[in-house]
Design a protein around this motif. Structure first.
Motif, PDB file in Angstrom:
ATOM      1  N   THR A   1       0.999  -1.096  -0.039  1.00 44.58           N
ATOM      2  CA  THR A   1       0.014   0.056  -0.142  1.00 44.58           C
ATOM      3  C   THR A   1       1.029   1.369   0.115  1.00 44.58           C
ATOM      4  OG1 THR A   1       0.067   0.047   2.361  1.00 44.58           O
ATOM      5  CG2 THR A   1      -1.983  -1.256   1.109  1.00 44.58           C
ATOM      6  N   PRO A   2       0.408   2.470  -0.521  1.00 44.64           N
ATOM      7  CA  PRO A   2       1.124   3.427  -0.511  1.00 44.64           C
ATOM      8  C   PRO A   2       1.483   4.108   0.839  1.00 44.64           C
ATOM      9  CG  PRO A   2      -0.857   3.844  -2.098  1.00 44.64           C
ATOM     10  CD  PRO A   2      -0.754   2.592  -1.001  1.00 44.64           C
ATOM     11  N   VAL A   3       2.799   4.523   1.009  1.00 45.30           N
ATOM     12  CA  VAL A   3       3.185   4.964   2.292  1.00 45.30           C
ATOM     13  C   VAL A   3       3.656   6.625   2.047  1.00 45.30           C
ATOM     14  CG1 VAL A   3       5.074   5.072   4.237  1.00 45.30           C
ATOM     15  CG2 VAL A   3       4.022   2.841   3.327  1.00 45.30           C
ATOM     16  N   VAL A   4       2.937   7.420   2.683  1.00 44.06           N
ATOM     17  CA  VAL A   4       3.134   9.103   2.514  1.00 44.06           C
ATOM     18  C   VAL A   4       3.957   9.577   3.426  1.00 44.06           C
ATOM     19  CG1 VAL A   4       1.999  11.270   2.065  1.00 44.06           C
ATOM     20  CG2 VAL A   4       0.851   9.010   1.253  1.00 44.06           C
ATOM     21  N   PRO A   5       5.278   9.871   3.338  1.00 44.50           N
ATOM     22  CA  PRO A   5       6.019  10.569   4.366  1.00 44.50           C
ATOM     23  C   PRO A   5       5.287  11.772   4.990  1.00 44.50           C
ATOM     24  CG  PRO A   5       7.233  10.409   2.396  1.00 44.50           C
ATOM     25  CD  PRO A   5       5.739  10.004   1.944  1.00 44.50           C
ATOM     26  N   VAL A   6       5.321  12.155   6.149  1.00 43.26           N
ATOM     27  CA  VAL A   6       4.768  13.351   6.871  1.00 43.26           C
ATOM     28  C   VAL A   6       5.943  14.256   7.226  1.00 43.26           C
ATOM     29  CG1 VAL A   6       3.765  14.065   8.919  1.00 43.26           C
ATOM     30  CG2 VAL A   6       3.150  11.895   8.165  1.00 43.26           C
ATOM     31  N   GLN A   7       6.229  15.574   6.794  1.00 48.31           N
ATOM     32  CA  GLN A   7       7.247  16.536   6.646  1.00 48.31           C
ATOM     33  C   GLN A   7       7.056  17.511   7.985  1.00 48.31           C
ATOM     34  OE1 GLN A   7       9.302  15.825   4.185  1.00 48.31           O
ATOM     35  NE2 GLN A   7      10.881  17.211   5.130  1.00 48.31           N
TER      36      GLN A   7
ATOM     37  N   ALA B   1       6.715   1.742  -3.167  1.00 47.10           N
ATOM     38  CA  ALA B   1       8.081   1.620  -2.617  1.00 47.10           C
ATOM     39  C   ALA B   1       8.269   3.020  -1.977  1.00 47.10           C
ATOM     40  CB  ALA B   1       9.005   1.361  -3.758  1.00 47.10           C
ATOM     41  N   ILE B   2       9.076   3.012  -0.857  1.00 50.19           N
ATOM     42  CA  ILE B   2       9.438   4.034  -0.217  1.00 50.19           C
ATOM     43  C   ILE B   2      10.968   3.997  -0.002  1.00 50.19           C
ATOM     44  CG2 ILE B   2       8.543   3.156   2.041  1.00 50.19           C
ATOM     45  CD1 ILE B   2       8.486   6.882   1.137  1.00 50.19           C
ATOM     46  N   SER B   3      11.969   4.816   0.063  1.00 48.43           N
ATOM     47  CA  SER B   3      13.110   4.697   0.318  1.00 48.43           C
ATOM     48  C   SER B   3      13.693   5.245   1.759  1.00 48.43           C
ATOM     49  CB  SER B   3      14.164   5.650  -0.854  1.00 48.43           C
ATOM     50  OG  SER B   3      13.849   6.900  -0.625  1.00 48.43           O
ATOM     51  N   LEU B   4      14.271   4.686   2.646  1.00 49.33           N
ATOM     52  CA  LEU B   4      14.828   4.948   3.745  1.00 49.33           C
ATOM     53  C   LEU B   4      16.360   5.326   3.798  1.00 49.33           C
ATOM     54  CD1 LEU B   4      12.997   2.260   5.931  1.00 49.33           C
ATOM     55  CD2 LEU B   4      12.099   4.554   5.396  1.00 49.33           C
ATOM     56  N   PRO B   5      16.780   6.500   3.752  1.00 51.34           N
ATOM     57  CA  PRO B   5      18.239   6.524   3.675  1.00 51.34           C
ATOM     58  C   PRO B   5      19.130   5.947   4.705  1.00 51.34           C
ATOM     59  CG  PRO B   5      16.858   8.591   3.250  1.00 51.34           C
ATOM     60  CD  PRO B   5      16.176   7.697   3.652  1.00 51.34           C
ATOM     61  N   ARG B   6      20.354   5.369   4.157  1.00 53.78           N
ATOM     62  CA  ARG B   6      20.812   4.582   4.984  1.00 53.78           C
ATOM     63  C   ARG B   6      22.393   5.245   5.457  1.00 53.78           C
ATOM     64  NH1 ARG B   6      23.377  -0.620   1.711  1.00 53.78           N
ATOM     65  NH2 ARG B   6      24.428  -0.700   3.795  1.00 53.78           N
ATOM     66  N   ARG B   7      22.410   6.549   5.446  1.00 55.91           N
ATOM     67  CA  ARG B   7      23.691   7.423   5.849  1.00 55.91           C
ATOM     68  C   ARG B   7      24.040   6.961   7.261  1.00 55.91           C
ATOM     69  NH1 ARG B   7      24.003  13.819   6.232  1.00 55.91           N
ATOM     70  NH2 ARG B   7      26.017  14.002   6.479  1.00 55.91           N
ATOM     71  N   ASN B   8      25.333   6.490   7.366  1.00 57.95           N
ATOM     72  CA  ASN B   8      25.877   5.967   8.364  1.00 57.95           C
ATOM     73  C   ASN B   8      25.179   5.017   9.341  1.00 57.95           C
ATOM     74  OD1 ASN B   8      28.138   8.125   7.763  1.00 57.95           O
ATOM     75  ND2 ASN B   8      27.141   9.711   8.977  1.00 57.95           N
TER      76      ASN B   8
END
Length: 219
Positions: free
Chosen positions: A149-155, A171-178
Motif C-alpha cells: 500500500t502507498p506510504v506517504v511521508p509526513v514532513q 515503494a519508499i526509500s529509507l536513507p541509510r547514511r552512516n
C-alpha cells in the motif's frame, strides 16, 4: 593592515571550527550507543542509530553557527555582501540545530517495533507497517522498502532539497547514511513474514543480538 590580519584570523578560526566537527563526525560509536531501546507511535522497540559521530559534535555545531553569525556581523561595516552570506548561513545552521534539538529533523535512526518500521530523516517521517512490507532492496545510499500500500511521508520541517529518492505507490526509500553494518535484508524479511516473531522487538533480545553482530562483524 590590522583589519586584514583580523579578517585572516577570523577565517582561520572559522576553518578550524569546520574541520574539527567534520573530523569528529567519523568517530565510530560503541555498539551500546548505536543499538538502543526506542519507540515509535507509542510502541517500544529497537532503535538503530547512525554508527558514526562524537558526542562533542552537538555543542561544537552550536559554536560553529554562532561563530558564522558573529563573522557576518563583523563584516557588516566593510563588506555587506559577505556579511549577508555569513549571517544567512549561520541562521540556516541554527535552524537545522534547533530542528534536531526538538526532534523535528531526525538523524535517520531506524526504529523497529512490533507494529512496523519507522524512520525520521531530514524532517521526513515514515512508518511502514510490517503487513505492508513486500520486500527490501538495498542500494549504496538507501533501503528501498517495497510495499503493498502507498506510504506517504509526513514532513516536520523544510527539507531544503533533501528528499527521499523513492516515494511511489509501491515503494519508499529509507536513507541509510552512516547506519551500522547489520543484516537488514534478513531482519526485515523475518519480521515482515513472521508475525509471531514481532513481539520480541519490544524486548532486549534483538538489541543484544544486534550489538553482538557489531562487536564481531563478518570477515
Amino acid at each position: 593592515m590590522s583589519d586584514t590580519l583580523s579578517g585572516i584570523a577570523a577565517l582561520a578560526v572559522l576553518a578550524l571550527l569546520v574541520v574539527v566537527p567534520v573530523t569528529l563526525s567519523w568517530h565510530r560509536r560503541a555498539p551500546e550507543a548505536v543499538v538502543t531501546r526506542g519507540s515509535a507511535r507509542g510502541r517500544a522497540g529497537m532503535a538503530i542509530h547512525p554508527g558514526r559521530g562524537h558526542p562533542a559534535l552537538v555543542p561544537l555545531s552550536w559554536i560553529l553557527a554562532a561563530g558564522v553569525i558573529a563573522l557576518g556581523l563583523w563584516y557588516l561595516g566593510s563588506s555587506p555582501y559577505a556579511a549577508v552570506i555569513f549571517i544567512v548561513t549561520g541562521l540556516y545552521l541554527l535552524y537545522i540545530l534547533w530542528a534536531r534539538a526538538t526532534d523535528r529533523a531526525g538523524d535517520g535512526t531506524l526504529t523497529l517495533t512490533p507494529e512496523g518500521l519507522h524512520q525520521r530523516y531530514s524532517g521526513s517521517d515514515v512508518f511502514v507497517p510490517w503487513d505492508a512490507v513486500r520486500g527490501l532492496v538495498t542500494t549504496r545510499t538507501d533501503f528501498i522498502v517495497e510495499t503493498t500500500t502507498p506510504v506517504v511521508p509526513v514532513q516536520h520541517m523544510w527539507s531544503f532539497g533533501r528528499r527521499r529518492s523513492v516515494v511511489t505507490a509501491d515503494a519508499i526509500s529509507l536513507p541509510r547514511r552512516n547506519l551500522p553494518p547489520l543484516p537488514y535484508q534478513a531482519i526485515v524479511e523475518l519480521y515482515s513474514t513472521t508475525p509471531a516473531a514481532r513481539d520480541e522487538l519490544a524486548t532486549e533480545e534483538p538489541i543484544r543480538r544486534a550489538r553482538g553482530m557489531l562487536r564481531t562483524p563478518p570477515p
